[in-house]
Scaffold this active site. Structure first.
Site, PDB file in Angstrom:
ATOM      1  N   GLU A 148      -3.019   0.924   6.548  1.00 23.79           N
ATOM      2  CA  GLU A 148      -2.698   1.941   5.540  1.00 23.79           C
ATOM      3  C   GLU A 148      -3.274   3.303   5.915  1.00 23.79           C
ATOM      4  OE1 GLU A 148      -0.636   1.971   3.181  1.00 23.79           O
ATOM      5  OE2 GLU A 148      -0.113  -0.153   3.172  1.00 23.79           O
ATOM      6  N   TYR A 198      -4.383   5.693  -3.699  1.00 27.24           N
ATOM      7  CA  TYR A 198      -3.282   4.974  -3.066  1.00 27.24           C
ATOM      8  C   TYR A 198      -3.804   3.827  -2.194  1.00 27.24           C
ATOM      9  CZ  TYR A 198       0.051   3.519   0.324  1.00 27.24           C
ATOM     10  OH  TYR A 198       0.814   2.702   1.108  1.00 27.24           O
ATOM     11  N   ASP A 256       2.903   6.348  -3.034  1.00 32.52           N
ATOM     12  CA  ASP A 256       2.900   7.186  -1.827  1.00 32.52           C
ATOM     13  C   ASP A 256       4.207   7.978  -1.827  1.00 32.52           C
ATOM     14  OD1 ASP A 256       4.838   5.374  -1.166  1.00 32.52           O
ATOM     15  OD2 ASP A 256       4.018   4.852   0.798  1.00 32.52           O
TER      16      ASP A 256
END
Ligand code: SF4
Length: 352
Positions: free
Chosen positions: A29, A112, A130
């Protein structure tokens, strides 16, 4: 319907092969922020080969971590990963926490990323928003306010959270991201094959690309950086930047940013004096690299330069200075533009 679509259409990605591995979710990520999936895959694989778990990462030097990150850009991400790994080992015995609240206390992990780790690795019902998810949600629900405004951002998080099927947050969040990446693209959403076509407000309007609305325009700033290539005994002088800032901790040729009214050669000369304390003679321009960092369009100009050899060798005693052979460059953490500039000079036959 969306989960069925995801079950059939999810891309096979190396971090998805490590189901339930919070460390793999975290690293992927962070790497995927500002970087495409195609670019991330080889980096992720190299990273996992060298640092297969949090303990291995905590044991590694920051230098080694930066070498593995070099080329991905936004190097604060790598420095934060290293700091977070040290904390995860000291505070959580090497296991990433599963709660969003605890994840948010770690360096470099925002709302996030915390939501992605908690949901994908631990199936906690945590939302994610996102760029892809924001676009899909704004079209699905017909949000026509400025997508960067606090009001619309708050709506997006609320909608994302409300849409999670209980206990399926991991698959749901990934399916929304995947739909945004593969189907609901910014310029040409493939509505005819979209599993959300029926309830989608933007599709019903006939012009799905009208959403999302973005009022803020990027204000581009043009920058010229001048770098000096000093060599002695077939070695190149490189200086490590301080640990903070965009390129913190990376090696580079002495470099300065062109000031108003300054010539490029004078700027390269100033780079040598400011960064290395050297009086250098600046020769010819050997290459230019153009790149972008955030809102800055940067031209990196490289000049051949010479300075007193004894002074150069003395300088190499500093811990933030190295005289590197071309064959050693691959083991040093250099930002992509610096590496490209050096390769330009090596391709022209430096030391040939
Ligand atoms: Fe996007 Fe079209 Fe699907 Fe709506 S129907 S979510 S606009 S691809």
């Amino acid at each position: 319907m969306l989960l069925d679509w995801f079950a059939v259409n999810a891309r096979r990605l190396p971090w998805r092969d490590r189901k339930g591995d919070a460390y793999a979710v975290w690293i992927s990520e962070i790497m995927l922020q500002q970087t495409t999936v195609a670019a991330v895959v080889p980096y992720f694989e190299r990273w996992m080969a060298s640092f297969p778990n949090v303990h291995a990462l905590a044991d590694a030097s920051l230098d080694d971590v930066l070498v593995h990150w070099a080329g991905l850009g936004y190097y604060a991400r790598a420095r934060n990963i290293k700091r977070a790994a040290d904390l995860i080992v000291s505070k959580y015995d090497g296991r990433l926490p599963s709660s969003v609240e605890e994840l948010l206390t770690l360096p470099g992990i925002g709302r996030y990323t915390a939501g992605a780790i908690a949901s994908i690795a631990y199936d906690v019902d945590a939302p994610v928003v996102d760029g892809n998810v924001a676009r899909v949600l704004s079209r699905l629900y017909g949000l026509d306010g400025d997508i960067d405004s606090p009001l619309v951002r708050a709506d997006l998080w609320r909608l994302s959270e409300g849409a999670i099927p209980q206990g399926r947050a991991g698959d749901f969040n990934q399916s929304m991201m995947e739909l945004g990446a593969l189907v609901c693209s910014p310029a040409s959403p493939a509505c005819p094959i979209c599993p959300l076509q029926m309830p989608c407000a933007a599709h019903a309007s006939g012009d799905p690309t009208a959403l999302p609305v973005r009022l803020r325009k990027t204000h581009w700033v043009q920058v010229v950086d001048c770098a000096a290539l000093l060599e002695v005994e077939r070695r190149i002088l490189l200086i490590r930047r301080p640990d903070s800032g965009v390129w913190g901790g990376l090696w580079e040729l002495p470099r300065a940013t062109l000031a108003e009214g300054e010539t490029r050669k004078a700027c390269a000369s100033r780079a040598c004096s400011e960064r290395a304390g050297l009086v250098a003679t600046i020769g010819d321009l050997f290459g230019e690299i153009r790149h972008t960092v955030m809102n800055r369009r940067i031209t990196l100009a490289g000049f051949a330069a010479s300075a007193d050899h004894e002074a150069l060798k003395l300088l190499a005693r500093r811990t933030d200075v190295v005289l590197a052979k071309p064959s050693e460059l691959a083991d040093l953490a250099l930002a992509s533009p610096q590496r490209a500039l050096l390769n330009t000079r090596l391709d022209q036959g430096l030391f040939a």
